[in-house]
Design an enzyme around this catalytic site. Sequence first.
Site, PDB file in Angstrom:
ATOM      1  N   ASN A 143       5.804  88.555  41.024  1.00 25.38           N
ATOM      2  CA  ASN A 143       6.258  89.640  40.152  1.00 25.38           C
ATOM      3  C   ASN A 143       6.611  90.900  40.920  1.00 25.38           C
ATOM      4  O   ASN A 143       7.070  91.872  40.334  1.00 25.38           O
ATOM      5  CB  ASN A 143       5.195  89.957  39.103  1.00 25.38           C
ATOM      6  CG  ASN A 143       4.973  88.808  38.158  1.00 25.38           C
ATOM      7  OD1 ASN A 143       5.892  88.082  37.805  1.00 25.38           O
ATOM      8  ND2 ASN A 143       3.731  88.606  37.758  1.00 25.38           N
ATOM      9  N   CYS A 144       6.387  90.908  42.228  1.00 23.13           N
ATOM     10  CA  CYS A 144       6.610  92.081  43.063  1.00 23.13           C
ATOM     11  C   CYS A 144       7.898  91.916  43.871  1.00 23.13           C
ATOM     12  O   CYS A 144       8.060  90.940  44.614  1.00 23.13           O
ATOM     13  CB  CYS A 144       5.420  92.263  44.007  1.00 23.13           C
ATOM     14  SG  CYS A 144       5.661  93.518  45.275  1.00 23.13           S
ATOM     15  N   GLY A 145       8.805  92.880  43.749  1.00 15.81           N
ATOM     16  CA  GLY A 145      10.072  92.829  44.472  1.00 15.81           C
ATOM     17  C   GLY A 145       9.889  92.823  45.979  1.00 15.81           C
ATOM     18  O   GLY A 145      10.572  92.083  46.696  1.00 15.81           O
TER      19      GLY A 145
END
Length: 116
Positions: free
Chosen positions: A11-13
Amino acid sequence: MSDVTIYHNPNCGTSRNTLALLRDKGIEPTVVEYVKAGWTKDQLQDLLTRMEVGAHDILRVRGTNADELGLTDPGVSDDAIIAAMIIEPILVNRPIVVTPKGAALCRPAELVLGLI
């Protein structure tokens, strides 16, 4: 280099970008989705030792309840932070990459290049 592990949150870019950078370099790392897998005390202490940092250095504040838990106070011990990270894995900032050259919190993603 096949002995590479990324502690990853999809979920983290930044975490996705770091994984993409590794793959662009022909490296298929072991991907540990730590939010699902969780942490052990030994695992976190080993990572901190390898990175030569304290628990405050890998504490994720943004998007977590670290402030509400009082973990951002400079006087909070590493043991207290690690205990909270075991209960709530999202409190660990990401991505952390481990290679034979060392370990690092790869924020920004390009920091991973120094590990490969």
